[in-house]
Design a protein around this motif. Structure first.
Motif, short mmCIF file in Angstrom:
data_model
loop_
_atom_site.label_atom_id
_atom_site.label_comp_id
_atom_site.label_asym_id
_atom_site.label_seq_id
_atom_site.Cartn_x
_atom_site.Cartn_y
_atom_site.Cartn_z
N ARG A 153 15.43 -34.29 5.73
CA ARG A 153 14.45 -33.80 6.48
C ARG A 153 13.29 -33.33 5.88
N ASN A 156 10.53 -31.10 6.47
CA ASN A 156 9.87 -31.31 7.56
C ASN A 156 10.14 -30.49 8.91
N GLY A 157 11.09 -29.59 8.73
CA GLY A 157 11.08 -28.60 9.57
C GLY A 157 12.08 -28.80 10.95
N ASP A 158 13.30 -29.43 10.41
CA ASP A 158 14.38 -29.80 11.30
C ASP A 158 14.54 -28.85 12.41
N ARG A 362 3.22 -27.52 5.16
CA ARG A 362 4.59 -27.75 6.02
C ARG A 362 4.33 -28.06 7.49
N THR A 363 2.96 -27.35 7.84
CA THR A 363 2.73 -27.78 9.32
C THR A 363 2.22 -29.13 9.28
N ARG A 366 5.58 -31.46 9.51
CA ARG A 366 6.38 -31.47 10.68
C ARG A 366 5.61 -32.33 11.67
N ARG A 367 4.16 -32.37 11.65
CA ARG A 367 3.65 -33.31 12.67
C ARG A 367 3.75 -34.86 12.36
#
Length: 393
Positions: A153, A156-158, A362-363, A366-367
């Motif tokens: 990931r 990417n915040g799975d 990190r935000t 994820r986007r």
């Protein structure tokens, strides 16, 4: 009357905590190999704490997470669990049940209770000892069969990240385990005793008492932490552990991007070196990392819960428990006459800026990642854990 299963919801639907079918045999083979390559078993810091409830059909069901560093951490989590049960009961129109769960949670806010009964069901704070395997090259890294939902990931915040594989595990007093290698390890851990002189006398005495009162044991799914080799010795980067190797990598990446530049007051060029190393860790999801002459490893941590005729072991008298319940008299503080918080100093502002930069990164990741592609997560068996990321550049 015993409450229904819906009264005490878990954070997720618990699946099997050990592999089934051919993968179970592979996990057992890996465990035997680990005993040869990493023959020493060492305590991994202090115990961790969680909570569980007794089931109407027997056994004790674990709540997420068995990871608190003190009994009060588990009491706070249990209070939150009971508040969740209260909300669920209220949503079903069961006002009396909702009130009872809420009253129990509020009692935990005031009293350091390690067991209480709500609606005919016992809830208990439980204790697990932590161990690592050590070999000539250092502590054991993650195994190929260790579940790692976060692999691939890249930070990417799975949404599955952080889920506790032990949540929902049911412990029976007669549990002895199944896999042969796990059984051997359990015997090793049950007979482990801290060396004389390394801990206070009362800690050793409590260990002997526990061996008599709780002679059985259950191995939980492994947890993970980051460690660094310094001068031939290994030291952990935190006292806590992560649910998956990927979560431990995320913690190490955060350490490299935020804590190291803040603690060591790095120059911009030095900081960039650590950021590039953290990027490699995200991209390659490796278990070894070299950066600026330092060597890091993701380490596998075993957890063992002792079990007796009355169920899992609770906290011992010698376990440190420094923080009182949040609403206990000892926790009350007199409000300052001036409620205005002081202005942060330059060092604090630097930490806040580094942390905010990492939050934005990190935000954005994820986007940009979007929903995970089917089959995009690499197999655990395809990972390259034996070589550092620096060696593969």
């Amino acid at each position: 009357m015993n409450p229904s299963a819906e009264d005490v919801p878990t954070d997720r639907t618990a699946g099997p905590t050990t592999p089934d079918g051919p993968l179970a045999g592979l996990a057992d083979i890996e465990a035997w190999k680990a005993r040869k390559k990493y023959p020493s078993t060492l305590f991994a810091g202090g115990p961790v704490f969680g909570s569980a409830h007794e089931r109407p059909d027997g056994g004790w069901e674990l709540h997420p997470y068995v990871a608190g560093l003190a009994p009060q951490d588990a009491r706070d989590a249990l209070a939150a669990h009971l508040r969740g049960a209260s909300r669920a009961a209220f949503d079903r129109g069961e006002d009396e049940a909702a009130a009872q769960y809420l009253a129990a949670a509020e009692r935990l806010d005031r009293e350091p209770l390690d067991e209480l009964t709500v609606r005919g069901r016992r809830f208990r704070v439980i204790r697990a000892e932590r161990f690592i395997r050590m070999g000539p090259d250092g502590p054991e890294p993650p195994r190929g069969t260790d579940p790692d939902d976060a692999r691939g990931r890249g930070g990417n915040g799975d949404p599955r990240a952080g889920q506790d594989p032990a949540a929902g595990l049911v412990i029976h007093p007669a549990d002895t385990g199944h896999a042969a290698a796990a059984g051997v390890l359990r015997v090793e851990l049950l007979t482990a005793l801290r060396q004389k002189g390394t801990v206070p006398r009362e800690v050793r005495e409590d260990s002997r008492t526990a061996a008599r009162s709780h002679p059985g044991g259950v191995l939980l799914p492994a947890t993970f932490m980051a460690a660094e080799r310094e001068g031939g010795r290994w030291r952990p980067h935190s006292t806590g552990t992560a649910a998956t190797p990927g979560d431990a990598r995320d913690g190490l990446a955060l350490h490299l991007r935020v804590m190291v530049p803040w603690q060591q007051d790095l120059s911009a060029a030095e900081h960039e070196t650590y950021k590039r190393a953290a990027d490699r860790l995200d991209e390659e999801q490796c278990d070894e990392l070299d950066v600026a002459g330092r060597h890091f490893r993701i380490v596998r941590v075993e957890r063992l819960i002792r079990v007796g005729p009355d169920g899992p072991e609770g906290p011992r008298p010698s376990d440190p428990d420094p923080v009182p319940p949040p609403l206990a008299p000892a926790a009350q503080r007199v409000d300052d006459d001036d409620p205005t918080p002081p202005e942060p100093d330059a060092r604090t502002r630097k930490f806040m800026a580094l942390f905010e930069e990492e939050h934005r990164r990190r935000t954005h990741s994820r986007r940009c990642a979007g929903p995970p592609r089917r089959g995009a997560t690499p197999s655990r068996h395809g990972r390259r854990s034996g070589r550092s990321a620096a060696a593969r550049r």
